[in-house]
Motif scaffolding. Structure first.
Motif, short mmCIF file in Angstrom:
data_model
loop_
_atom_site.label_atom_id
_atom_site.label_comp_id
_atom_site.label_asym_id
_atom_site.label_seq_id
_atom_site.Cartn_x
_atom_site.Cartn_y
_atom_site.Cartn_z
N CYS A 8 0.81 -1.20 -0.11
CA CYS A 8 0.01 0.14 -0.01
C CYS A 8 1.04 1.24 0.05
O CYS A 8 2.03 1.11 -0.13
N TYR A 13 -1.78 3.52 9.33
CA TYR A 13 -3.23 3.92 9.28
C TYR A 13 -3.98 3.22 10.43
O TYR A 13 -4.11 2.05 10.40
N PRO A 15 -7.07 3.14 11.78
CA PRO A 15 -8.37 2.40 11.25
C PRO A 15 -7.89 0.76 10.97
O PRO A 15 -8.91 0.04 10.96
N TRP A 16 -6.79 0.44 10.56
CA TRP A 16 -6.54 -0.93 10.19
C TRP A 16 -6.29 -1.73 11.48
O TRP A 16 -6.46 -2.84 11.22
N GLN A 19 -8.14 -4.71 12.44
CA GLN A 19 -8.80 -5.17 11.38
C GLN A 19 -7.76 -5.67 10.23
O GLN A 19 -7.68 -7.15 10.39
N PHE A 20 -7.10 -4.87 9.56
CA PHE A 20 -5.88 -5.57 8.81
C PHE A 20 -4.69 -6.03 9.82
O PHE A 20 -4.10 -7.03 9.59
N VAL A 246 -10.91 5.33 0.29
CA VAL A 246 -11.29 4.70 1.32
C VAL A 246 -10.07 3.77 1.93
O VAL A 246 -10.11 2.55 1.32
N GLU A 247 -9.15 4.11 2.55
CA GLU A 247 -7.62 3.42 2.77
C GLU A 247 -8.15 1.93 3.54
O GLU A 247 -7.19 1.13 3.19
N GLU A 248 -9.49 1.71 4.03
CA GLU A 248 -9.48 0.60 4.75
C GLU A 248 -9.54 -0.43 3.48
O GLU A 248 -9.44 -1.59 3.91
N ARG A 249 -9.82 -0.18 2.45
CA ARG A 249 -9.90 -1.25 1.46
C ARG A 249 -8.68 -1.67 0.78
O ARG A 249 -8.54 -2.59 -0.11
N GLU A 252 -7.39 -5.06 1.40
CA GLU A 252 -8.18 -6.03 0.53
C GLU A 252 -8.09 -5.99 -0.82
O GLU A 252 -8.09 -7.06 -1.35
N ILE A 277 -11.94 -6.91 7.31
CA ILE A 277 -13.06 -5.96 7.27
C ILE A 277 -14.30 -6.63 6.36
O ILE A 277 -15.32 -6.39 6.86
#
Length: 283
Positions: A8, A13, A15-16, A19-20, A246-249, A252, A277
């Protein structure tokens, strides 16, 4: 593992986390946790400021031997409009990044949208001073570089110096009509350049500008998986970076591409994130 690296644009980040990245990962642990899941990262931070020696050495110590960093040349150089006047500054930046040792992947020069084929001789002079022992990729954003004659002249120059041409795929983010402000902002910020696959060096650096709707990304990533397999079969090394507004993606998207490569017989043992996620049906 084959000579393919996935990653990436960032590693820190928040919010990861959970989750990630594993739950309770601290800021200091984020690079190490990221490097346990992906194998390369753009260093966009170097676009804004050159890190000091202890920081670069810490990056190297926090990552495994197989990991690769691909730092962006500072904007004070890349967006100056006159690269040839910044050779000494460029060489100082190279020296600082070489503290990463064998974990230094290609450095990349992202030229501004105003830097056009009219600046060809400036780019030519700057490349003549580049240390050929250090891998370099160049990203152009002015659409004039994509006209047939200018593109061929640029590609010939890059190939002469063993420099890669950054492949930027903005098709996903430009798909469809939308009123979503996140997508509109991404379209405004990202370069609206034609899709191309120009190889000018023994390696390829791909920047895939994904859409938050992974269903849009999936067929394009499958296409890239076919292209990457062909590149690997030709003996190229590939660095593929997933970007998303949307960096959360973004992780993925790495997973989708990794799975597509594995399905095509490429050995890429990407670890499964601890708490995905959203899992697509193909997984």
């Amino acid at each position: 593992m084959s000579n393919i690296y996935l990653g990436c644009a960032i590693w820190g980040y928040r919010p990861w986390v959970g989750q990630f990245l594993p739950a309770a990962t601290s800021n200091a642990e984020m690079l190490k946790a990221y490097a346990e899941r992906l194998t390369t990262v753009e260093i966009n931070a170097t676009f804004y400021a050159v890190p000091d020696q202890p920081t670069v050495l810490r990056w190297a110590s926090d990552t495994p031997a197989s990991f690769r960093f691909c730092p962006k040349i500072p904007q004070a150089i890349s967006h100056s409009g006159n690269l040839a006047q910044h050779v000494a500054q460029t060489q100082a930046f190279i020296a600082q990044m070489q503290l990463l040792g064998p974990k230094l992947g290609p450095i990349f020069l992202q030229l501004g949208p105003a830097y056009s084929p009219a600046n060809f001789s400036d780019l030519q002079q700057w490349l003549a001073a580049w240390d050929r022992n250090v891998a370099l990729a160049v990203e152009v954003r002015h659409r004039g570089w994509f006209a047939a004659q200018a593109a061929q002249r640029l590609n010939n120059l890059l190939a002469e110096h063993g420099v890669g041409r950054v492949l930027v795929d903005v098709r996903p983010i430009n798909t469809g009509v939308t009123k979503d402000q996140v997508i509109l902002d991404a379209r405004r910020k990202k370069p609206n350049v034609p899709y191309h696959v120009d190889v000018t060096a023994p390696f390829v650096l791909l920047r895939f500008m994904g859409h938050p709707d992974l269903a849009i990304d999936q067929p394009l990533l499958a296409q890239w998986a076919d292209t990457i397999v062909a590149m690997l079969n030709d003996g190229l090394t590939v660095y593929a970076f997933m970007h998303c507004p949307v960096e959360e993606r973004s992780p993925e998207m790495c997973e989708i591409l990794a799975q597509a490569l594995v399905a095509r017989g490429i050995d890429y043992p990407l670890p499964t994130p601890p708490a995905p996620i959203q899992q697509l049906s193909m997984f």
